[in-house]
Each structure stands twice: as structure tokens, then as C-alpha cells.
Design an enzyme around this catalytic site. Structure first.
Site, PDB file in Angstrom:
ATOM      1  N   GLN A 126       0.792  -1.235   0.000  1.00 53.00           N
ATOM      2  CA  GLN A 126       0.000   0.000   0.000  1.00 53.00           C
ATOM      3  C   GLN A 126       0.826   1.288   0.000  1.00 53.00           C
ATOM      4  OE1 GLN A 126      -3.083  -0.320   2.955  1.00 53.00           O
ATOM      5  NE2 GLN A 126      -4.464  -1.335   1.533  1.00 53.00           N
ATOM      6  N   ASP A 129       1.591   2.386  -3.512  1.00 47.89           N
ATOM      7  CA  ASP A 129       0.479   2.373  -4.465  1.00 47.89           C
ATOM      8  C   ASP A 129       0.253   3.758  -5.083  1.00 47.89           C
ATOM      9  OD1 ASP A 129      -1.810   2.022  -5.891  1.00 47.89           O
ATOM     10  OD2 ASP A 129      -2.973   1.122  -4.279  1.00 47.89           O
ATOM     11  N   SER A 132      -3.219   4.599  -6.585  1.00 46.41           N
ATOM     12  CA  SER A 132      -4.197   5.120  -5.620  1.00 46.41           C
ATOM     13  C   SER A 132      -3.895   6.565  -5.245  1.00 46.41           C
ATOM     14  CB  SER A 132      -4.204   4.276  -4.341  1.00 46.41           C
ATOM     15  OG  SER A 132      -4.825   3.047  -4.591  1.00 46.41           O
ATOM     16  N   TYR A 226     -10.538  -5.646  -9.305  1.00 51.23           N
ATOM     17  CA  TYR A 226     -10.940  -4.749 -10.394  1.00 51.23           C
ATOM     18  C   TYR A 226     -12.245  -5.219 -11.024  1.00 51.23           C
ATOM     19  CZ  TYR A 226      -6.262  -2.712 -10.311  1.00 51.23           C
ATOM     20  OH  TYR A 226      -5.127  -2.073  -9.940  1.00 51.23           O
TER      21      TYR A 226
HETATM   22  P1  NAD Z   1     -10.047   1.585 -11.668  1.00 56.70           P
HETATM   23  O1  NAD Z   1      -9.431   2.929 -11.817  1.00 56.70           O
HETATM   24  O2  NAD Z   1      -9.538   0.462 -12.493  1.00 56.70           O
HETATM   25  O3  NAD Z   1     -11.627   1.730 -11.969  1.00 56.70           O
HETATM   26  C1  NAD Z   1     -12.412   2.735 -11.390  1.00 56.70           C
HETATM   27  C2  NAD Z   1     -13.771   2.179 -11.043  1.00 56.70           C
HETATM   28  O4  NAD Z   1     -14.554   2.001 -12.229  1.00 56.70           O
HETATM   29  C3  NAD Z   1     -13.745   0.816 -10.346  1.00 56.70           C
HETATM   30  O5  NAD Z   1     -14.357   0.931  -9.081  1.00 56.70           O
HETATM   31  C4  NAD Z   1     -14.540  -0.079 -11.304  1.00 56.70           C
HETATM   32  O6  NAD Z   1     -15.311  -1.043 -10.607  1.00 56.70           O
HETATM   33  C5  NAD Z   1     -15.426   0.934 -11.992  1.00 56.70           C
HETATM   34  N1  NAD Z   1     -16.051   0.485 -13.255  1.00 56.70           N
HETATM   35  C6  NAD Z   1     -15.530  -0.274 -14.263  1.00 56.70           C
HETATM   36  N2  NAD Z   1     -16.441  -0.434 -15.254  1.00 56.70           N
HETATM   37  C7  NAD Z   1     -17.558   0.251 -14.881  1.00 56.70           C
HETATM   38  C8  NAD Z   1     -18.823   0.493 -15.472  1.00 56.70           C
HETATM   39  N3  NAD Z   1     -19.137  -0.022 -16.660  1.00 56.70           N
HETATM   40  N4  NAD Z   1     -19.714   1.247 -14.783  1.00 56.70           N
HETATM   41  C9  NAD Z   1     -19.418   1.775 -13.585  1.00 56.70           C
HETATM   42  N5  NAD Z   1     -18.235   1.598 -12.971  1.00 56.70           N
HETATM   43  C10 NAD Z   1     -17.316   0.841 -13.611  1.00 56.70           C
HETATM   44  O7  NAD Z   1     -10.060   1.091 -10.158  1.00 56.70           O
HETATM   45  P2  NAD Z   1      -9.232   1.606  -8.900  1.00 56.70           P
HETATM   46  O8  NAD Z   1      -9.866   2.850  -8.401  1.00 56.70           O
HETATM   47  O9  NAD Z   1      -7.801   1.660  -9.254  1.00 56.70           O
HETATM   48  O10 NAD Z   1      -9.496   0.474  -7.805  1.00 56.70           O
HETATM   49  C11 NAD Z   1     -10.145  -0.726  -8.089  1.00 56.70           C
HETATM   50  C12 NAD Z   1     -10.110  -1.680  -6.917  1.00 56.70           C
HETATM   51  O11 NAD Z   1      -8.840  -1.840  -6.331  1.00 56.70           O
HETATM   52  C13 NAD Z   1     -10.998  -1.287  -5.796  1.00 56.70           C
HETATM   53  O12 NAD Z   1     -11.651  -2.462  -5.351  1.00 56.70           O
HETATM   54  C14 NAD Z   1     -10.087  -0.835  -4.728  1.00 56.70           C
HETATM   55  O13 NAD Z   1     -10.645  -0.951  -3.438  1.00 56.70           O
HETATM   56  C15 NAD Z   1      -8.963  -1.780  -4.932  1.00 56.70           C
HETATM   57  N6  NAD Z   1      -7.750  -1.263  -4.317  1.00 56.70           N
HETATM   58  C16 NAD Z   1      -7.094  -2.040  -3.408  1.00 56.70           C
HETATM   59  C17 NAD Z   1      -5.963  -1.578  -2.788  1.00 56.70           C
HETATM   60  C18 NAD Z   1      -5.194  -2.410  -1.783  1.00 56.70           C
HETATM   61  O14 NAD Z   1      -4.125  -2.073  -1.456  1.00 56.70           O
HETATM   62  N7  NAD Z   1      -5.736  -3.482  -1.299  1.00 56.70           N
HETATM   63  C19 NAD Z   1      -5.483  -0.324  -3.091  1.00 56.70           C
HETATM   64  C20 NAD Z   1      -6.173   0.446  -4.032  1.00 56.70           C
HETATM   65  C21 NAD Z   1      -7.292  -0.046  -4.647  1.00 56.70           C
END
Ligand code: NAD
Length: 364
Positions: A126, A129, A132, A226
């Protein structure tokens, strides 16, 4: 370990890979940091602040000589890559899923490319990251751009001249950027609704005080957390449901993304045409083509009185704090790759192996 920090070459890039705060920490941990002149200037970090932190300066031509690692925000230019000795570590947003040519160029040069996008999103990683940290900045800035453009006040105001209704904002895609957009719009006083295809986010949306908008479309989540790309039928269903609901909103912040794929098209022109004049869409997904059919990446367009903001690289517009966060992410990665200030790569380690996108032994 000798690090080189060039000035970013991309015309719209104001960020810098290392800020003085992290330079001082890395210098204390056995790293030697060489900067290109004015590398941090556009982000509000003048050369003198780096000198005070323990960095030295070089002209661009000499910067890479003897460097064991080059630290970037974006991908290095071809001219830069050709000056790198084989085995040099290159850290940055190297776009491994979308820039096959750039990755091939790094591989040909025999360098060790570590892409911040490829760091596994596990708890241990994290602090590294950068996806993020930069998405957080983008989500915040998207709301500020909308607030600047929309001819309405965000909060409800009760004045001697009567009451003003608050802005109604819709956030589509409640990942890291979307959740920050929700929080920012709420802080400004808007009534916020949000939608995502991953069912798991409903609780997160509600915990931020926004309403979850049910469009009747539920997608799958990959093992990495994702969203999976929707089927054409699901996408058509989502567009139709959104078209029904979108006239209720003054501001739409759209952040939907599927890694390595073009942004899903969610808002057709016909939906924009149903919005009230003066409404604003900020398309945070503009860089990968946009969620709105009318989005033109890097431009602001007007259609029937609705403004569609396709400004790309939002974190660069907040270069100071975006760089500060990015720099801390990069420093965590560097300390992971070189714990005592000397490169010690453990290919059994999930973070090291996951982040590495080119290795000399992979050269053709
Ligand atoms: P991203 O930038 O790839 O996508 C942004 C959002 O768009 C996502 O929430 C996705 O579900 C959504 N999306 C995709 N298609 C869609 C559609 N057709 N309509 C509406 N929404 C749609 O994603 P991100 O912000 O980089 O993060 C994705 C995941 O990663 C999340 O679950 C987040 O909690 C997780 N994450 C985990 C950690 C960790 O360290 N564990 C850190 C950061 C993020």
C-alpha cells in the site's frame, strides 16, 4: 545506490518523481541523488530545496552516467532510454498494459523496468500504491473543476433572498478516484449519488454519505479487486438506465475504468442531450478514451449548454501534493528493492516480481 531524477519531458507534466522531503530520507538511507536542473520547479520545489535536502545537480547529458536507477513520473523518452546502461533500474508509470512499444524499447536497452501500475495491490504494498495516490488527487480535482464550471452553488444556502437548492452530483465508478470525488463533493455541500458495477462498493459509497444509484447492472470483480468489462448487452442496459436518471444531476464525475482496456462508454450523446443546460460532466477517464461519447481527451466541449470536461492528467494540475505523494510511493518501492541502499532484488518476492516489466534476461 545512485539515483537520477530527470525533469519530466511530457508537455503537460508538472510533477516530479522525488520531492526534497523524500530526497532527505533516501539520502539518510544510503542513496545518492542526482537531479536535473529545474526538475521540481513546476511542482513548486526549486533547486535550492533539493540542495538543502542533500541532492546534487547535473546537466541532462551527464545525469545518467553512473546512475544505477532512474526515477520518473511518466515513461522516459526514447532519447533518454538510449543513454541508459544495461541493467539500470527504471521506475515510473511505464504503462505496461497500453504502451507495448515503449516497453519493447526498454527491453531492447536491457534495463530493469519497474512499473508502478504493476505493483500488486496487496496490503504490504500500500505505501507504494501510486495508482491510488494519484487517483485520489484526480478525484478531488475533478470536483473542483466541476465546481468552477457549473453556474450553481454546491451547498444549500438559506439567505435573506431565499433558499438555494444544493447541487446534485453523480459519481460513476466508485474506485479510488470516485470515492475521493464523493467525499470532496459532499464536503462542498452537494447531494451525491454514485454507481459502480462492483457490488462491493455500495457500502463504501454509503459510508461516505452518498446514495447508491441502482442501475440494475452488476458486473464481476476480478481476483485483484478490479471490475471486469461488461458484456455488450450489460453495457447497453447501463446506458439506457443512466439515460433515464442523468437529467436529475447538475454535475457528473465519471471515473469508470477497466485496467488495460479503453474506458467503457457509459454516457451516450442522447443522455447528455437530456441534461439541463449549465450541467457539467468531468470525464476522469478521458485519457483512455472517456466514459462519455462526447469527450475529447484534453479538451473542454460544450453540447446543448452542457460542458464536457476531458482534461487529462488531473494530478499534474495539483503537482505539488501529487508529487509529494508519488515521491513517497517511489521511495517505498526503492527501499524495497534496495533495503540497505544497495540493490538486492528478490525475484521470489511478489512485489518485486510483480512490478518488474522488463529484465535484461528478457532481452530478445
Ligand atoms: P479503476 O481505476 O480500475 O476503476 C475505477 C472504477 O470504475 C472501479 O471501481 C470499477 O469497478 C469501476 N467500473 C468499471 N467499469 C464500470 C462500469 N461499466 N460502470 C461503472 N463503474 C465501472 O479502479 P481503482 O480505483 O484503481 O481500484 C479498483 C479496486 O482496487 C478497488 O476495489 C479498490 O478498493 C482496490 N484497491 C485495493 C488496494 C489495496 O491495497 N488493497 C489499493 C487500491 C485499490
Amino acid at each position: 545506490m545512485r539515483l537520477a531524477v530527470p525533469r519530466e519531458a511530457a508537455p503537460d507534466e508538472r510533477r516530479v518523481a522525488l520531492v526534497p522531503e523524500t530526497v532527505a530520507k533516501l539520502a539518510a538511507g544510503g542513496f545518492e541523488i542526482r537531479m536535473e536542473h529545474r526538475a521540481g520547479e513546476a511542482a513548486g520545489f526549486p533547486d535550492a530545496s533539493y540542495t538543502d535536502a542533500g541532492a546534487t545537480f547535473e546537466q541532462a547529458e551527464a545525469l545518467f552516467s553512473g546512475a544505477e536507477a532512474v526515477v520518473h513520473v511518466g515513461r522516459p523518452s526514447d532519447a533518454e532510454i538510449s543513454r541508459l546502461a544495461p541493467g539500470t533500474v527504471v521506475v515510473g508509470f511505464l504503462q505496461p498494459l497500453t504502451d507495448a512499444q515503449g516497453i519493447a524499447r526498454l527491453r531492447e536497452q536491457g534495463v530493469l523496468g519497474f512499473a508502478l501500475e504493476s505493483i500488486p495491490r496487496i496490503t504490504r504494498a500500500q505505501p507504494m500504491d501510486a495508482l491510488s495516490s494519484q487517483a485520489t488527487v484526480a478525484g478531488y480535482k475533478a470536483v473542483i473543476l466541476a465546481a468552477d464550471r457549473v453556474p450553481r452553488l454546491f451547498p444549500m444556502l438559506m439567505t435573506a433572498a431565499g433558499t438555494i437548492a444544493p447541487v446534485r452530483a453523480l459519481v460513476i465508478g466508485a474506485g479510488v478516484a470516485g470515492l475521493q470525488a464523493i467525499a470532496t463533493a459532499r464536503r462542498l455541500g452537494a447531494i451525491v449519488s454514485a454507481f459502480d458495477v462492483r457490488p462491493a462498493v455500495q457500502e463504501q459509497v454509503e459510508s461516505l454519505g452518498a446514495a447508491f444509484l441502482d442501475l440494475g447492472v452488476r458486473g464481476e470483480e476480478t481476483a485483484g479487486g478490479y471490475a471486469q468489462e461488461l458484456t455488450p448487452e450489460q453495457q447497453a442496459q447501463q446506458q439506457a438506465a443512466l439515460e433515464e436518471r442523468i437529467p436529475d444531476f447538475d454535475v457528473v464525475i465519471t471515473t469508470a475504468a477497466v485496467p488495460g482496456r479503453p474506458a467503457p462508454k457509459l454516457i451516450p450523446t442522447s443522455a447528455v442531450e437530456r441534461m439541463r443546460p449549465g450541467s457539467v460532466i468531468v470525464d476522469v477517464a478521458a485519457e483512455t478514451g472517456g466514459n462519455c461519447e462526447l469527450t475529447r481527451p484534453g479538451e473542454v466541449v460544450e453540447h446543448g449548454g452542457v460542458t464536457v470536461i476531458g482534461t487529462t492528467n488531473l494530478p499534474s494540475l495539483m503537482a505539488h501534493h501529487a508529487s509529494q505523494l508519488y515521491s513517497r510511493n517511489v521511495a517505498s518501492l526503492l527501499q524495497h528493492l534496495a533495503p540497505e541502499g544497495t540493490l538486492a532484488l528478490d525475484w521470489e518476492d511478489e512485489i518485486t516480481a510483480g512490478a518488474c516489466v522488463t529484465r535484461p534476461e528478457m532481452a530478445p
